[in-house]
Motif scaffolding. Sequence first.
Motif, PDB file in Angstrom:
ATOM      1  N   SER A   1     -10.174   8.402  -5.934  1.00 32.85           N
ATOM      2  CA  SER A   1      -9.106   7.754  -5.630  1.00 32.85           C
ATOM      3  C   SER A   1      -7.937   7.971  -6.741  1.00 32.85           C
TER       4      SER A   1
ATOM      5  N   GLU B   1       0.878  -0.923   0.043  1.00 36.24           N
ATOM      6  CA  GLU B   1      -0.003  -0.122   0.010  1.00 36.24           C
ATOM      7  C   GLU B   1       0.791   1.294  -0.061  1.00 36.24           C
TER       8      GLU B   1
ATOM      9  N   ALA C   1      -8.098   7.070 -10.761  1.00 33.72           N
ATOM     10  CA  ALA C   1      -8.831   5.764 -10.747  1.00 33.72           C
ATOM     11  C   ALA C   1     -10.404   5.758 -10.545  1.00 33.72           C
TER      12      ALA C   1
ATOM     13  N   LEU D   1      -4.240   6.524  -7.711  1.00 32.26           N
ATOM     14  CA  LEU D   1      -3.251   5.262  -7.197  1.00 32.26           C
ATOM     15  C   LEU D   1      -1.788   5.881  -7.387  1.00 32.26           C
TER      16      LEU D   1
ATOM     17  N   ARG E   1     -10.461   2.755   0.423  1.00 33.81           N
ATOM     18  CA  ARG E   1     -11.557   2.641  -0.496  1.00 33.81           C
ATOM     19  C   ARG E   1     -12.764   3.475  -0.335  1.00 33.81           C
TER      20      ARG E   1
ATOM     21  N   THR F   1       2.077   5.145  -7.883  1.00 32.85           N
ATOM     22  CA  THR F   1       3.006   4.099  -8.013  1.00 32.85           C
ATOM     23  C   THR F   1       4.482   4.913  -8.287  1.00 32.85           C
TER      24      THR F   1
ATOM     25  N   HIS G   1      -3.855   7.617  -1.721  1.00 34.86           N
ATOM     26  CA  HIS G   1      -3.339   6.043  -0.773  1.00 34.86           C
ATOM     27  C   HIS G   1      -4.135   5.105  -1.691  1.00 34.86           C
ATOM     28  N   SER G   2      -3.355   4.057  -1.796  1.00 34.24           N
ATOM     29  CA  SER G   2      -3.897   2.829  -2.744  1.00 34.24           C
ATOM     30  C   SER G   2      -4.882   2.126  -1.898  1.00 34.24           C
TER      31      SER G   2
END
Length: 236
Positions: A216, A76, A227, A218, A186, A220, A182-183
């Motif tokens: 959201s 995460e 998202a 994501l 939700r 990386t 923050h991945s």
Amino acid sequence: MPFARELQEATLLRRYKRFLADVRLADGHELTLHCPNTGSMLNCAEPGSRVWVDLHQRPGRKLPGTWELVETAPGELACVHSARANAVVAAGLEAGLITPLAGIQGVRREVTLAAGGSRFDFLLGEGEDSWVVEVKSVTLALGGGQGAFPDAVSLRGQKHLRELIGLAQSGQRSCLLFCVMHSGIRRVRPADEIDPVYGELLRQARAAGVLVLAWSVLPTPSGLQLAGELAVDCQP
């Protein structure tokens, strides 16, 4: 939204004085970098965390780089560079990817609507059909997919909500957009246990007609990807 340069993996040693972070690179070198985040960074600044940094020394800059990402739990990632939230939201608005606000022509940034009032992040469109949009970056993950805002008492955030309520009551279309970077998050709720005033104002804002959204992003090591929409639970 790709990063301008390839990020380097490192280990966080400490974050201090709000805007400074000491890290250890993979080769053992220790550096002091810029920490571009004014919040408490609750759950995002634990010493020993795996982080990703942008190393870029340019003339006139005292520090050799910027802290961008942190791993808060296995697999995460959170983006701690809070200014990235406005940049990725701007790109999403211009591309029509934030669907409740899609189709509105014209995106202006950093707009003050009244003398002595706050400066809001975006004004979409013109005239009676325009929207005021204020963006808040969310990185506080509580586990189980739950995220919360704010991560510390936010007088500025409270002021924004009061002004959004006033705008909505005057007929101005208004939106508070939680940009969730923050991945592992939700769904989002107000952090009543941290700032109960903010939580109550958020509920008043929704009741007054302020559109409350969460989107959201994501993170990386390659970049940030918008998202999709997340649920916002305003219940105390």
